[in-house]
Design a protein around this motif. Sequence first.
Motif, PDB file in Angstrom:
ATOM      1  N   VAL A 345       0.816  -1.214   0.000  1.00  0.00           N
ATOM      2  CA  VAL A 345       0.000   0.000   0.000  1.00  0.00           C
ATOM      3  C   VAL A 345       0.853   1.270   0.000  1.00  0.00           C
ATOM      4  CG1 VAL A 345      -0.230   0.067   2.529  1.00  0.00           C
ATOM      5  CG2 VAL A 345      -1.965   1.152   1.091  1.00  0.00           C
ATOM      6  N   ASP A 346       2.009   1.245   0.669  1.00  0.00           N
ATOM      7  CA  ASP A 346       2.869   2.427   0.703  1.00  0.00           C
ATOM      8  C   ASP A 346       3.898   2.428  -0.420  1.00  0.00           C
ATOM      9  OD1 ASP A 346       1.890   3.892   2.998  1.00  0.00           O
ATOM     10  OD2 ASP A 346       2.572   2.201   4.193  1.00  0.00           O
ATOM     11  N   ARG A 347       3.860   1.404  -1.265  1.00  0.00           N
ATOM     12  CA  ARG A 347       4.740   1.357  -2.429  1.00  0.00           C
ATOM     13  C   ARG A 347       3.966   1.628  -3.717  1.00  0.00           C
ATOM     14  NH1 ARG A 347       6.727  -2.332   1.259  1.00  0.00           N
ATOM     15  NH2 ARG A 347       9.000  -2.280   1.593  1.00  0.00           N
ATOM     16  N   CYS A 348       2.843   0.946  -3.884  1.00  0.00           N
ATOM     17  CA  CYS A 348       2.038   1.100  -5.106  1.00  0.00           C
ATOM     18  C   CYS A 348       1.071   2.270  -5.018  1.00  0.00           C
ATOM     19  CB  CYS A 348       1.254  -0.186  -5.380  1.00  0.00           C
ATOM     20  SG  CYS A 348       2.290  -1.628  -5.649  1.00  0.00           S
ATOM     21  N   GLY A 349       0.703   2.664  -3.811  1.00  0.00           N
ATOM     22  CA  GLY A 349      -0.244   3.758  -3.655  1.00  0.00           C
ATOM     23  C   GLY A 349      -1.670   3.282  -3.501  1.00  0.00           C
ATOM     24  N   ARG A 350      -2.528   4.198  -3.042  1.00  0.00           N
ATOM     25  CA  ARG A 350      -3.928   3.861  -2.757  1.00  0.00           C
ATOM     26  C   ARG A 350      -4.731   3.673  -4.044  1.00  0.00           C
ATOM     27  NH1 ARG A 350      -0.403   4.764   1.251  1.00  0.00           N
ATOM     28  NH2 ARG A 350      -1.150   6.040   3.000  1.00  0.00           N
ATOM     29  N   ILE A 473     -13.368   6.340  -8.255  1.00  0.00           N
ATOM     30  CA  ILE A 473     -12.006   6.451  -7.724  1.00  0.00           C
ATOM     31  C   ILE A 473     -11.052   6.946  -8.799  1.00  0.00           C
ATOM     32  CG2 ILE A 473     -10.037   5.109  -6.883  1.00  0.00           C
ATOM     33  CD1 ILE A 473     -12.142   5.626  -4.749  1.00  0.00           C
ATOM     34  N   ALA A 474     -11.180   6.414 -10.005  1.00  0.00           N
ATOM     35  CA  ALA A 474     -10.292   6.811 -11.099  1.00  0.00           C
ATOM     36  C   ALA A 474     -10.397   8.303 -11.391  1.00  0.00           C
ATOM     37  CB  ALA A 474     -10.621   6.002 -12.356  1.00  0.00           C
ATOM     38  N   ALA A 475     -11.592   8.852 -11.254  1.00  0.00           N
ATOM     39  CA  ALA A 475     -11.801  10.250 -11.627  1.00  0.00           C
ATOM     40  C   ALA A 475     -11.593  11.235 -10.482  1.00  0.00           C
ATOM     41  CB  ALA A 475     -13.215  10.418 -12.189  1.00  0.00           C
ATOM     42  N   LEU A 476     -11.924  10.845  -9.240  1.00  0.00           N
ATOM     43  CA  LEU A 476     -12.087  11.857  -8.200  1.00  0.00           C
ATOM     44  C   LEU A 476     -11.240  11.694  -6.940  1.00  0.00           C
ATOM     45  CD1 LEU A 476     -15.965  12.328  -8.402  1.00  0.00           C
ATOM     46  CD2 LEU A 476     -14.182  13.809  -9.335  1.00  0.00           C
ATOM     47  N   LEU A 477     -10.526  10.591  -6.783  1.00  0.00           N
ATOM     48  CA  LEU A 477      -9.723  10.450  -5.564  1.00  0.00           C
ATOM     49  C   LEU A 477      -8.252  10.709  -5.866  1.00  0.00           C
ATOM     50  CD1 LEU A 477      -9.780   9.635  -2.514  1.00  0.00           C
ATOM     51  CD2 LEU A 477      -9.044   7.358  -3.265  1.00  0.00           C
ATOM     52  N   PRO A 478      -7.632  11.718  -5.224  1.00  0.00           N
ATOM     53  CA  PRO A 478      -6.195  11.961  -5.435  1.00  0.00           C
ATOM     54  C   PRO A 478      -5.353  10.950  -4.659  1.00  0.00           C
ATOM     55  CG  PRO A 478      -7.059  13.527  -3.844  1.00  0.00           C
ATOM     56  CD  PRO A 478      -8.241  12.728  -4.342  1.00  0.00           C
ATOM     57  N   GLU A 479      -4.098  10.818  -5.047  1.00  0.00           N
ATOM     58  CA  GLU A 479      -3.175   9.914  -4.347  1.00  0.00           C
ATOM     59  C   GLU A 479      -2.604  10.604  -3.113  1.00  0.00           C
ATOM     60  OE1 GLU A 479      -1.758   7.083  -2.963  1.00  0.00           O
ATOM     61  OE2 GLU A 479      -2.086   6.477  -5.056  1.00  0.00           O
ATOM     62  N   THR A 480      -2.627   9.909  -1.970  1.00  0.00           N
ATOM     63  CA  THR A 480      -2.130  10.486  -0.716  1.00  0.00           C
ATOM     64  C   THR A 480      -0.954   9.701  -0.150  1.00  0.00           C
ATOM     65  OG1 THR A 480      -3.837   9.211   0.454  1.00  0.00           O
ATOM     66  CG2 THR A 480      -4.346  11.502  -0.089  1.00  0.00           C
TER      67      THR A 480
END
Length: 515
Positions: A345-350, A473-480
Amino acid sequence: MAGGGFVAAEAGQRVRDYSGGVTFSVAVTGLMAASCGLIFGYDIGVSGGVTQMESFLERFFPEVLRGMRGARRDAYCRYDNQLLTAFTSSMYIAGMLASLVASAVTRRVGRRAVMLVGGTMFLAGSVINAGAVNIAMLIVGRILLGFGVGFTAQAAPLYLAETSPTRWRGAFTTAYHFFLVAGTLAANVANYFTNRIPGWGWRVSLGLAAVPATVIVTGALFVSDTPSSLVLRGEPDRARASLQRIRGADADVDAEFRDIARAVEEARRNEEGAFKRLRGAGYRHYLVMMVAIPTFFDLTGMVVISVFSPVLFRTVGFSSQKAVLGAVIISLVSLAGVVLSTFVVDRCGRRFLFLAGGTTMLIFQVAVSWIMADHLGKHGAAATMPRSYAVGVVVLMCLYTFSFSLSWGPLKWVVPSEIYPVDIRSAGQAITLSVALTLSFTQTQVFVSMLCAMKYAIFLFYAGWVLAMTVFIAALLPETKGVPLEAIRSVWAGHWFWRRFVVLDAKQELQLNRM
């Protein structure tokens, strides 16, 4: 942890990073907070297994048992009884109410105290359920369990997010879901053995819920509160000491503590109330996520599948003992998925995990629907599925569960705990949790009736929602991934859609980061 490094947010903004790693203290406190997932998971597992035990049905719901034995009973409708499903669903509505109360309580007394209270209430509910002599006692016990789940599930993910190192925040917060799945596995294993005890095996399963509750109550007595919570309650000296303890005696915590204090000070400048602030345009993106993430999470269908997996396996033709064994297998697969998620999760991202998990879940749900449409109940009302196809359903359910546990399962706890600023963090977690528990209540109450009415199409219903949430998710969630909690606003400010709502907040955040 000392300041000095930077990480890149999705939009190219550069936000502060804090150096440092995982200390013994943060590992111990993280494990204690994450163990709150045990009680939620145990309850999910135990309720579904107990409701298909013949000894339990004979004592409290004999009409269901008579219907199961009826020669003309529809294969999809064997467990369609609203009072029986109320035994399961009552916990979720109680949890929803408790989570809303817990938001205000958490701001006043801290995360640790709320976890302690929640564990105590869950312990009381498990004792009442184990000794129940009528349905009223069962429901009262379930309500107390729900209060315990609502309090701990509101506080524990926030505790993990606020104490974990920035670089490993995803892995630490995922630990809550790991323990949730471990609790479900423990409950299914307990059900497997207690199902063989005639007459009172169900009492053992329900009573064993006291074990994880005792673990939580004991652990909460020996950990400190989070630095953010202590600063918010006007105890900066204790907050700094707590931060130093979890980061290590030799760590330079000045930069991180200043950022925590600034974030809390900004929250105090807006004291009109978190729930009131959420109605403003500057908080619209947070409000959307507070509702959307738990809604999509529940409409994956995994909640009811986790609860009713033994019932589903009885529906496709397995015996009671084999149905519980199937639930154990699914729990093991789920645990494997969560472990893998912790490492990636902390390598590939959310976002990557959300999208990959959603795509594979969609494929497996459609496949389950196709098999059930073709091979269950076609040649007579009470017909069961041929054994080879029933095994195929179990395999597909395992693959679906693995995909869920790699993505939406843990991320439902990770993302909401990290995307809200400190001034609305407790309120945001409360709304997220209350939406999830309300939908869980609704689904657990109506799922068996929906299965009876929609039959195989129930899985197509959930597949449609999985498709919708993957697009969302593809359109509206940014990567944190890798972004400190105090700098999350700058990530939203760079998003192609949400930046129009948060540009002013982002400018303030960037000014803070340059100081």
